[in-house]
Write an enzyme that holds these catalytic residues in place. Structure first.
Site, PDB file in Angstrom:
ATOM      1  N   SER A   1      83.471 -89.256  28.609  1.00  0.00           N
ATOM      2  CA  SER A   1      84.926 -89.130  28.557  1.00  0.00           C
ATOM      3  C   SER A   1      85.570 -89.906  29.706  1.00  0.00           C
ATOM      4  O   SER A   1      86.653 -90.467  29.546  1.00  0.00           O
ATOM      5  CB  SER A   1      85.331 -87.656  28.620  1.00  0.00           C
ATOM      6  OG  SER A   1      84.815 -87.055  29.787  1.00  0.00           O
ATOM      7  N   SER A   2      84.903 -89.974  30.845  1.00  0.00           N
ATOM      8  CA  SER A   2      85.522 -90.694  31.971  1.00  0.00           C
ATOM      9  C   SER A   2      85.514 -92.195  31.724  1.00  0.00           C
ATOM     10  O   SER A   2      86.507 -92.878  31.992  1.00  0.00           O
ATOM     11  CB  SER A   2      84.855 -90.333  33.296  1.00  0.00           C
ATOM     12  OG  SER A   2      83.476 -90.504  33.238  1.00  0.00           O
TER      13      SER A   2
ATOM     14  N   GLY B   1      78.761 -85.147  28.426  1.00  0.00           N
ATOM     15  CA  GLY B   1      77.791 -86.243  28.448  1.00  0.00           C
ATOM     16  C   GLY B   1      78.105 -87.320  27.430  1.00  0.00           C
ATOM     17  O   GLY B   1      77.243 -88.090  27.027  1.00  0.00           O
TER      18      GLY B   1
ATOM     19  N   ASP C   1      69.605 -97.968  33.126  1.00  0.00           N
ATOM     20  CA  ASP C   1      70.640 -98.989  33.423  1.00  0.00           C
ATOM     21  C   ASP C   1      70.647 -99.407  34.888  1.00  0.00           C
ATOM     22  O   ASP C   1      70.662-100.597  35.197  1.00  0.00           O
ATOM     23  CB  ASP C   1      72.037 -98.563  32.918  1.00  0.00           C
ATOM     24  CG  ASP C   1      72.626 -97.298  33.522  1.00  0.00           C
ATOM     25  OD1 ASP C   1      71.902 -96.572  34.236  1.00  0.00           O
ATOM     26  OD2 ASP C   1      73.825 -97.043  33.280  1.00  0.00           O
TER      27      ASP C   1
ATOM     28  N   ASP D   1      77.786 -96.662  30.223  1.00  0.00           N
ATOM     29  CA  ASP D   1      78.906 -96.017  29.541  1.00  0.00           C
ATOM     30  C   ASP D   1      80.036 -96.999  29.245  1.00  0.00           C
ATOM     31  O   ASP D   1      80.574 -97.032  28.137  1.00  0.00           O
ATOM     32  CB  ASP D   1      79.442 -94.853  30.390  1.00  0.00           C
ATOM     33  CG  ASP D   1      78.347 -93.873  30.791  1.00  0.00           C
ATOM     34  OD1 ASP D   1      77.283 -93.886  30.153  1.00  0.00           O
ATOM     35  OD2 ASP D   1      78.562 -93.111  31.747  1.00  0.00           O
TER      36      ASP D   1
ATOM     37  N   GLU E   1      84.274 -96.101  39.069  1.00  0.00           N
ATOM     38  CA  GLU E   1      83.429 -94.906  39.001  1.00  0.00           C
ATOM     39  C   GLU E   1      82.595 -94.754  40.285  1.00  0.00           C
ATOM     40  O   GLU E   1      82.511 -93.681  40.860  1.00  0.00           O
ATOM     41  CB  GLU E   1      82.504 -95.077  37.784  1.00  0.00           C
ATOM     42  CG  GLU E   1      81.689 -93.892  37.433  1.00  0.00           C
ATOM     43  CD  GLU E   1      82.407 -92.914  36.508  1.00  0.00           C
ATOM     44  OE1 GLU E   1      83.244 -93.354  35.708  1.00  0.00           O
ATOM     45  OE2 GLU E   1      82.109 -91.719  36.616  1.00  0.00           O
TER      46      GLU E   1
END
Ligand code: GLA
Length: 379
Positions: A124-125, A121, A33, A169, A157
């Site tokens: 969750s954040s 992994g 990414d 994510d 982030e």
């Protein structure tokens, strides 16, 4: 007690609504990414849910069911990266990020609940960030699109949390649709939904959480990112996305041995994502299994982001009948995925569990996931 009732007990008012955002697995396309490349994640049926109301002042009050205790109170006025520690950095970071992007927001009362395992992994954040982002987008009437919210979450982030991560994510959490994977071009942010029919094909996607917790704010993740930047500089391209497999022999002559292997992972991984999308569209999920195996080998040997627990999970899952398996996410711990015939789920689960016990590792958490709907309002 449901979340709205808990919100009332905690804040003494009713919430304006309830929103949720899922965690994700990445089917294939790891560390591509931030190299402007391709990824193919899907949102999983594990969610962070937030009950939310806006306030008339600039105070954010956050509380959760997973870190019970005090309500964390933060003043948005003059808020700087580094001012907040602990999990509250994710929800508050999103409001900070919205302001940095020029959107005027007020304070909020937020109560979070989550069944996305932390440090596994599975993002969750990002699930927290995206749940708060969709709530704020609606309550402040900002009218931001999914891809715009992705960048808001990523900035939170990168700058508030200090993890130099890409857009995988948040894109998975915001852009997913039930029964599909998201094929995303991380350069243009264009995405396409690709059907991922598990049930229809008699398949289960198992997650094997090694319980080795990882963090991307330190160490290995950032150093891999730097190697990729060095590789792109030496090869005189804007990003490793611009190299193809036919450039690798030239790269081998120009790069030191380690940087070359880092670059080779990104270049071959991008090719694997494109191949996986083609196979998924023409033949379905079963056909991509060998690509999962090849991706894992590349991360283990070239990018060196696996760990003994992940390698054991992948090897044993495959020996016990999984069609294909690989670590998923940033690496250095976290989870593996194993694409498995329904009939072999019991054997794979038992074999991996007993191999972990024999190796003296913490017992893994093994569970099935399905491609779920992306973030949105639930009440
Ligand atoms: C983490 C990061 C993502 C991505 C993956 C690796 O999940 O948050 O941006 O780089 O690692 O593919």
């Amino acid at each position: 007690m449901n979340l709205a009732t808990r919100f009332e007990a905690r804040f003494g008012r009713t919430p304006a609504g309830i929103w949720r955002a899922p965690g994700r697995v990445n089917v294939i396309g790891e560390h591509t990414d931030y190299n402007d490349g391709f990824v193919l994640p899907f949102a999983i049926d594990r969610f962070t849910t937030v009950a939310a109301s806006i306030r008339t002042d600039r105070t954010v009050r956050v509380s959760s069911t997973f870190a019970p205790g005090d309500v964390v109170e933060v003043d948005l006025e003059g808020l700087q990266p580094g001012d907040i520690s602990g999990w509250a950095v994710y929800p508050v970071g999103v409001l900070w990020s919205l302001e940095q992007a020029g959107h005027r927001v007020l304070g909020m009362d937020l109560l979070l609940d989550s069944d996305v395992p932390v440090g596994a992994g599975l993002s969750s954040s990002a699930a927290i960030e995206c749940a708060v982002a969709v709530a704020a987008n609606e309550l402040f009437d900002l009218g931001l699109t999914g891809p715009e919210l992705v960048l808001i979450g990523q900035r939170a982030e990168n700058e508030m949390v200090g993890a130099p991560t890409g857009i995988l994510d948040q894109s998975a959490s915001l852009l997913s649709s039930q029964g599909h994977a998201v094929f995303l071009d991380c350069r243009s942010q264009e995405s396409r939904l690709v059907p991922f029919p598990l049930m229809e094909d008699g398949l289960t996607m198992l997650v094997i959480d090694t319980r080795i917790s990882h963090s991307h704010a330190t160490g290995g993740y950032a150093s891999r990112r730097r190697s990729c930047e060095v590789g792109a500089d030496v090869m005189a391209v804007a990003a490793l996305r611009d190299l193809s497999e036919s450039d690798l022999s030239e790269a081998a002559g120009l790069l030191d041995e380690e940087t070359f292997r880092r670059v080779r992972h990104i270049v071959t991984e991008n090719a694997r994502v494109l191949a996986a999308v083609k196979l998924l569209e023409s033949q379905g999920p079963r056909a991509i299994a060998p690509l999962l195996d090849a991706s894992h080998a590349s991360m283990r040997d070239d990018f060196e982001i696996s760990c003994p627990e992940l390698d054991l999970a992948v090897d044993i899952a495959r020996d016990a009948g999984a069609l294909g398996a690989r670590m998923t996410g940033g690496g250095f711990g976290g989870s593996a995925i194993a694409l498995t015939n329904n009939d072999d789920v019991g054997r794979v689960t038992e074999s991996v569990t007993s191999a972990f016990a024999s190796a003296g590792y913490t017992a893994p958490a093994i569970f099935a996931v399905v491609p779920a709907e992306g973030a949105g309002r639930v009440e």
